[in-house]
Design a protein around this motif. Structure first.
Motif, PDB file in Angstrom:
ATOM      1  N   PHE A 131      13.729  23.017 -73.483  1.00 53.83           N
ATOM      2  CA  PHE A 131      14.659  24.288 -73.284  1.00 53.83           C
ATOM      3  C   PHE A 131      15.875  23.939 -72.613  1.00 53.83           C
ATOM      4  CE2 PHE A 131      10.107  25.414 -73.720  1.00 53.83           C
ATOM      5  CZ  PHE A 131      10.385  26.160 -75.382  1.00 53.83           C
ATOM      6  N   ILE A 132      15.823  22.762 -71.800  1.00 52.24           N
ATOM      7  CA  ILE A 132      16.885  22.607 -70.769  1.00 52.24           C
ATOM      8  C   ILE A 132      17.549  21.145 -71.180  1.00 52.24           C
ATOM      9  CG2 ILE A 132      15.628  24.130 -68.969  1.00 52.24           C
ATOM     10  CD1 ILE A 132      14.544  21.593 -67.825  1.00 52.24           C
ATOM     11  N   LEU A 133      16.901  20.400 -71.871  1.00 55.47           N
ATOM     12  CA  LEU A 133      17.518  19.068 -72.203  1.00 55.47           C
ATOM     13  C   LEU A 133      17.481  18.936 -73.621  1.00 55.47           C
ATOM     14  CD1 LEU A 133      15.446  16.781 -69.734  1.00 55.47           C
ATOM     15  CD2 LEU A 133      17.726  17.822 -69.452  1.00 55.47           C
ATOM     16  N   ASN A 134      18.542  17.898 -74.066  1.00 57.66           N
ATOM     17  CA  ASN A 134      18.592  17.470 -75.324  1.00 57.66           C
ATOM     18  C   ASN A 134      17.807  16.300 -75.726  1.00 57.66           C
ATOM     19  OD1 ASN A 134      20.153  19.482 -76.514  1.00 57.66           O
ATOM     20  ND2 ASN A 134      22.047  18.896 -75.250  1.00 57.66           N
ATOM     21  N   GLU A 135      17.120  15.549 -75.019  1.00 61.05           N
ATOM     22  CA  GLU A 135      16.563  14.346 -75.200  1.00 61.05           C
ATOM     23  C   GLU A 135      15.636  14.178 -73.989  1.00 61.05           C
ATOM     24  OE1 GLU A 135      19.843  11.402 -72.918  1.00 61.05           O
ATOM     25  OE2 GLU A 135      19.264  11.387 -75.226  1.00 61.05           O
ATOM     26  N   MET A 136      14.581  13.438 -74.238  1.00 65.06           N
ATOM     27  CA  MET A 136      13.516  13.216 -73.218  1.00 65.06           C
ATOM     28  C   MET A 136      14.064  12.610 -71.955  1.00 65.06           C
ATOM     29  SD  MET A 136      10.353  11.220 -75.389  1.00 65.06           S
ATOM     30  CE  MET A 136       9.744  11.788 -76.824  1.00 65.06           C
ATOM     31  N   SER A 137      13.681  13.264 -70.757  1.00 63.11           N
ATOM     32  CA  SER A 137      13.695  12.656 -69.279  1.00 63.11           C
ATOM     33  C   SER A 137      13.380  11.207 -69.234  1.00 63.11           C
ATOM     34  CB  SER A 137      13.129  13.512 -68.316  1.00 63.11           C
ATOM     35  OG  SER A 137      11.882  13.253 -68.469  1.00 63.11           O
ATOM     36  N   ALA A 138      13.847  10.342 -68.216  1.00 64.32           N
ATOM     37  CA  ALA A 138      13.376   8.947 -68.244  1.00 64.32           C
ATOM     38  C   ALA A 138      11.895   8.880 -67.682  1.00 64.32           C
ATOM     39  CB  ALA A 138      14.033   8.203 -66.990  1.00 64.32           C
ATOM     40  N   ALA A 175      21.253  24.924 -78.925  1.00 59.20           N
ATOM     41  CA  ALA A 175      20.865  26.112 -79.567  1.00 59.20           C
ATOM     42  C   ALA A 175      20.720  27.381 -78.800  1.00 59.20           C
ATOM     43  CB  ALA A 175      19.647  26.048 -80.683  1.00 59.20           C
ATOM     44  N   LEU A 176      20.083  27.173 -77.742  1.00 56.55           N
ATOM     45  CA  LEU A 176      20.180  28.071 -77.019  1.00 56.55           C
ATOM     46  C   LEU A 176      21.359  28.631 -75.969  1.00 56.55           C
ATOM     47  CD1 LEU A 176      16.553  27.252 -75.075  1.00 56.55           C
ATOM     48  CD2 LEU A 176      17.038  29.201 -76.433  1.00 56.55           C
ATOM     49  N   ASP A 177      22.237  27.397 -75.804  1.00 58.19           N
ATOM     50  CA  ASP A 177      23.605  27.567 -75.093  1.00 58.19           C
ATOM     51  C   ASP A 177      24.411  28.405 -76.158  1.00 58.19           C
ATOM     52  OD1 ASP A 177      22.897  25.999 -73.021  1.00 58.19           O
ATOM     53  OD2 ASP A 177      23.767  24.201 -73.463  1.00 58.19           O
ATOM     54  N   LYS A 178      24.223  28.212 -77.261  1.00 62.09           N
ATOM     55  CA  LYS A 178      25.037  28.802 -78.300  1.00 62.09           C
ATOM     56  C   LYS A 178      24.754  30.428 -78.246  1.00 62.09           C
ATOM     57  CE  LYS A 178      26.035  24.784 -81.199  1.00 62.09           C
ATOM     58  NZ  LYS A 178      25.947  24.178 -82.494  1.00 62.09           N
ATOM     59  N   LEU A 179      23.390  30.419 -78.203  1.00 60.82           N
ATOM     60  CA  LEU A 179      23.031  32.000 -78.139  1.00 60.82           C
ATOM     61  C   LEU A 179      23.250  32.608 -76.935  1.00 60.82           C
ATOM     62  CD1 LEU A 179      19.510  31.314 -79.899  1.00 60.82           C
ATOM     63  CD2 LEU A 179      21.487  32.547 -80.707  1.00 60.82           C
ATOM     64  N   GLY A 180      23.633  31.731 -75.852  1.00 59.33           N
ATOM     65  CA  GLY A 180      23.919  32.481 -74.443  1.00 59.33           C
ATOM     66  C   GLY A 180      22.433  32.835 -73.861  1.00 59.33           C
ATOM     67  N   SER A 228      14.394  40.659 -63.807  1.00 61.06           N
ATOM     68  CA  SER A 228      14.546  40.847 -65.095  1.00 61.06           C
ATOM     69  C   SER A 228      15.332  39.833 -65.710  1.00 61.06           C
ATOM     70  CB  SER A 228      15.328  42.153 -65.437  1.00 61.06           C
ATOM     71  OG  SER A 228      15.345  42.437 -66.742  1.00 61.06           O
ATOM     72  N   ILE A 229      14.919  39.798 -67.271  1.00 57.87           N
ATOM     73  CA  ILE A 229      15.500  38.713 -67.952  1.00 57.87           C
ATOM     74  C   ILE A 229      17.072  38.844 -68.255  1.00 57.87           C
ATOM     75  CG2 ILE A 229      13.391  38.096 -69.005  1.00 57.87           C
ATOM     76  CD1 ILE A 229      14.312  39.789 -71.699  1.00 57.87           C
ATOM     77  N   ASP A 230      17.760  40.053 -67.880  1.00 57.56           N
ATOM     78  CA  ASP A 230      19.044  40.327 -68.073  1.00 57.56           C
ATOM     79  C   ASP A 230      19.963  39.690 -67.252  1.00 57.56           C
ATOM     80  OD1 ASP A 230      18.873  42.070 -65.819  1.00 57.56           O
ATOM     81  OD2 ASP A 230      19.006  43.911 -67.392  1.00 57.56           O
ATOM     82  N   ARG A 231      19.593  38.938 -66.109  1.00 62.44           N
ATOM     83  CA  ARG A 231      20.352  38.344 -65.250  1.00 62.44           C
ATOM     84  C   ARG A 231      19.734  37.059 -64.512  1.00 62.44           C
ATOM     85  NH1 ARG A 231      18.374  38.668 -59.909  1.00 62.44           N
ATOM     86  NH2 ARG A 231      17.027  40.544 -59.464  1.00 62.44           N
ATOM     87  N   PRO A 232      20.376  36.390 -63.950  1.00 68.67           N
ATOM     88  CA  PRO A 232      19.724  35.047 -63.294  1.00 68.67           C
ATOM     89  C   PRO A 232      19.079  35.457 -62.108  1.00 68.67           C
ATOM     90  CG  PRO A 232      22.053  35.034 -62.985  1.00 68.67           C
ATOM     91  CD  PRO A 232      21.858  36.244 -63.877  1.00 68.67           C
ATOM     92  N   PRO A 243      13.326  33.138 -68.835  1.00 70.60           N
ATOM     93  CA  PRO A 243      14.641  33.097 -69.567  1.00 70.60           C
ATOM     94  C   PRO A 243      15.583  34.168 -68.890  1.00 70.60           C
ATOM     95  CG  PRO A 243      13.069  34.560 -70.676  1.00 70.60           C
ATOM     96  CD  PRO A 243      12.385  33.856 -69.718  1.00 70.60           C
ATOM     97  N   ASN A 244      16.871  33.814 -68.995  1.00 70.92           N
ATOM     98  CA  ASN A 244      17.997  34.581 -68.471  1.00 70.92           C
ATOM     99  C   ASN A 244      18.963  34.957 -69.656  1.00 70.92           C
ATOM    100  OD1 ASN A 244      20.404  35.843 -67.317  1.00 70.92           O
ATOM    101  ND2 ASN A 244      21.039  33.802 -66.586  1.00 70.92           N
ATOM    102  N   LEU A 245      18.941  36.203 -70.098  1.00 75.89           N
ATOM    103  CA  LEU A 245      19.716  36.499 -71.310  1.00 75.89           C
ATOM    104  C   LEU A 245      21.005  37.143 -70.925  1.00 75.89           C
ATOM    105  CD1 LEU A 245      16.477  37.891 -73.558  1.00 75.89           C
ATOM    106  CD2 LEU A 245      17.151  35.334 -73.094  1.00 75.89           C
ATOM    107  N   GLN A 246      21.414  37.083 -69.928  1.00 75.95           N
ATOM    108  CA  GLN A 246      22.524  37.675 -69.474  1.00 75.95           C
ATOM    109  C   GLN A 246      23.856  37.293 -70.435  1.00 75.95           C
ATOM    110  OE1 GLN A 246      24.940  36.948 -65.797  1.00 75.95           O
ATOM    111  NE2 GLN A 246      24.453  38.919 -65.132  1.00 75.95           N
ATOM    112  N   ASN A 247      24.020  36.129 -70.523  1.00 72.88           N
ATOM    113  CA  ASN A 247      25.354  35.776 -71.341  1.00 72.88           C
ATOM    114  C   ASN A 247      25.025  36.186 -72.916  1.00 72.88           C
ATOM    115  OD1 ASN A 247      27.390  34.505 -72.009  1.00 72.88           O
ATOM    116  ND2 ASN A 247      26.546  32.402 -72.528  1.00 72.88           N
TER     117      ASN A 247
END
Length: 589
Positions: A201-208, A178-183, A446-450, A420-424
């Motif tokens: 926020f960075i994965l789609n499932e639990m880490s091992a 969802a976050l990827d789609k929002l950029g 800032s949050i407008d760049r990485p 958060p990085n909201l540049q995209n």
């Protein structure tokens, strides 16, 4: 022109009349509230009464009074509820109340963690020791509701009801796609292999590693859950596990067959049983009083005496500042409470009741400092509730002794930062671009760049420093080496049962056990117990109710349990600074 003035005059008159009506409505509301507060006489408990317990509300650690508790306002959600402190205290009082002959437990679901449910369950077990009865009846029962009901002398459900018994599970919502789609990119800086607060926020499932820890503490909880039910219902533990594993209770009759309930009855048949239990004629009305109305005991109580034991409640997220919200722990406000209790000569010992998943590392350290200072002046005992993890454990570590429930989730000694990085999102989704003039290389973080590699290194250094400090606090408080703390830290979550073996907790016990331990350490033969923070005037709170709280009342009324996802997102957006927080809000079904 004449028509214009006519409409203007009509508008002014309309506004004037509306203002008067709104004013009268407000005055009427205030009058009703004041009247209800002024006439809060204790309901009479008739002889041969039954205490009716329903738990269809959010159970917090401590009752938060509301001016609307005793009145019903059309169009507003019902906010009436009891905290764990009053639930346990009222059951305890009913045990010795000659007018209360038994309890009718009418629970379908319990909106609380395992430690809270077990505390209520233990209070019910203690009630039974008086020789009084407990009858449980409900149309349907969730697993926590059945766990609570299993202590009853007799357990019944409706012939068209159900008992949900399938084993425990823990779930979390992942938002990376969802976050990827929002950029939106969440930049993570953390310490701790198991510190998984950032994973949604960075994965789609639990880490091992996260799956390993969740599996470990979930099974630890389940072992106690199964054992308690088997003991209460005189069943074999393997038989109880088999019921869940094979989903053997699909219909009401299955619950009777598996000996989870005693019989299937309707409410009129339940009424007959209750009247027989209290010994009244079937033609007479059954006298009952709800736990909400049973006000003979409104707080933790102790024996009288010159010494005082302070029970200080700390529940909710740990946040910076002087907040005094119902479900937040302000670093400055709780520190001030601890300081005042330390300096109060009448207070001979402090019991800090912690139910928190953590939060701000800065606020946690401020509270830790006051706990350390208080311990030098008088005994300080920690009693853990559902959670005392990460920042919640940080503020507990310096205490003289730590009590936890077997189902408490604790530990989670780890730290993270989330930027958060909201540049995209800005550039490619919204078409927004930023240009900057700066006086130094780091002036425009800032949050407008990485983050640059240098900036990430600086943040990582801050996170590492706080983790080292966290481990040192725990090592000093628990008599361990930093290396030992690191080996059981790394953000890993443990149950109370596991934490004892690791040296993170001293004993399994209730809040009452912690109070008795504090009295013993303070060498008090007689004492009274006072609860802190002091209860606010509910009428005063009416005028301090925030717009946000009112909005949440109505959102919860509309969204029900789903409002927690909104709260999760809001909490992430509000997080500032480096966090010492539980991996996420753990829901166990």
């Amino acid at each position: 022109m004449k028509q214009f003035f006519k409409y203007v005059l009509a508008t002014v008159v309309g506004v004037f009349i509306s203002s008067i009506l709104v004013g009268l409505l407000f005055i009427g509301l205030v009058t009703v509230v004041v009247s209800s507060l002024g006439s809060s006489s204790e309901p009479t408990v008739s002889a041969n009464s039954v205490l009716h317990i329903t738990l269809d509300h959010q159970i917090t650690e401590k009752t938060v009074p509301s001016p609307f508790d005793d009145i019903s306002i059309p169009g507003t959600p019902n906010t009436r509820s009891l905290g764990l402190n009053d639930i346990v205290a009222r059951i305890k009082t009913a045990k010795t109340d000659n007018n209360i002959k038994g309890i009718y437990l009418n629970v379908s679901t319990v909106n609380a963690g395992f430690a809270t449910v077990r505390a209520i369950r233990n209070a019910l077990i203690d009630f039974k020791e008086s020789g009084k009865f407990i009858i449980s009846y409900s149309d349907v029962m969730t697993q926590k509701a059945y766990y609570l009901s299993s202590v009853a002398n007799e357990v019944y459900i409706s012939p068209v009801g159900s008992v949900d018994f399938r084993g425990l599970s823990s779930s979390v919502m992942f938002m990376k796609d969802a976050l990827d789609k929002l950029g939106v990119e969440m930049q993570v800086v953390k310490v701790g292999t198991y510190k998984s607060a950032v994973e949604p926020f960075i994965l789609n499932e639990m880490s091992a590693a996260n799956r390993l820890q969740v599996n470990a503490y979930l099974n630890s909880l389940y072992d106690g859950f199964v054992s308690d039910i088997a003991t209460a219902r005189s069943l074999d533990e393997q038989a109880v596990r088999r019921v869940a594993n094979e989903y053997l209770i699909q219909f009401p009759e299955d619950a009777v067959k598996q000996k989870f309930v005693d019989s299937l009855i309707y409410r009129d048949e339940l009424l007959v049983k209750l009247k027989n239990k209290v010994g009244i004629d079937q033609k007479k009305d059954l006298s009952s009083i709800s736990l909400l109305d049973y006000r003979k005991s409104s707080s933790v109580s102790g024996t009288s005496g010159a010494g005082r034991i302070a029970v200080l409640y700390a529940f909710g997220d740990i946040v910076d500042g002087n907040t005094s919200g119902d479900e937040q722990i302000g670093g400055e406000s709780l520190s001030r409470e601890l300081r005042q209790l330390r300096e109060d000569d009448k207070v001979k010992a402090i019991v800090l009741r912690v139910n928190s998943p953590g939060g701000s590392a800065l606020a946690s350290d401020l509270i830790w400092r006051e706990v350390s200072l208080a311990k030098k002046a008088k005994p300080v005992i920690v009693s853990m509730g559902d959670y005392a993890a990460s920042g919640g454990y940080y503020i507990s570590a310096a205490a003289d002794s730590i009590f936890a429930d077997a189902g408490t989730l604790t530990g989670s000694i780890g730290v993270f930062g989330l930027i958060p990085n909201l540049q995209n999102l800005f550039n490619n989704k919204l078409g927004l671009h930023f240009d900057v003039v700066k006086t130094g290389p780091y002036a425009d973080v800032s949050i407008d760049r990485p983050l640059t590699a240098e900036e990430r290194s600086i943040v990582q250094g801050g996170v590492n420093r706080i983790y080292q400090q966290f481990m040192q606090r725990v090592a000093d408080g628990r008599g361990l080496t930093v290396a030992q703390v690191d080996s059981i830290g790394q953000g890993r979550v443990w149950t109370g049962s596991q934490a004892i073996e690791l040296g993170l907790v001293d004993r399994l016990g209730t809040l009452d056990d912690a109070v008795r331990s504090a009295a013993k350490m303070a060498k008090l033969d007689s004492y009274k117990i006072s609860e802190y923070p002091r209860t606010k005037d509910p009428f005063e709170s009416l005028f301090k109710t925030s717009k946000e709280k009112v909005k949440m009342w109505f959102l919860k009324d509309e969204l029900g349990d789903h409002v927690k996802y909104l709260n999760d997102m809001k909490r992430v957006m509000q997080n500032t600074g480096i966090q010492a927080r539980l991996p996420y809000e753990i829901e166990i079904y």
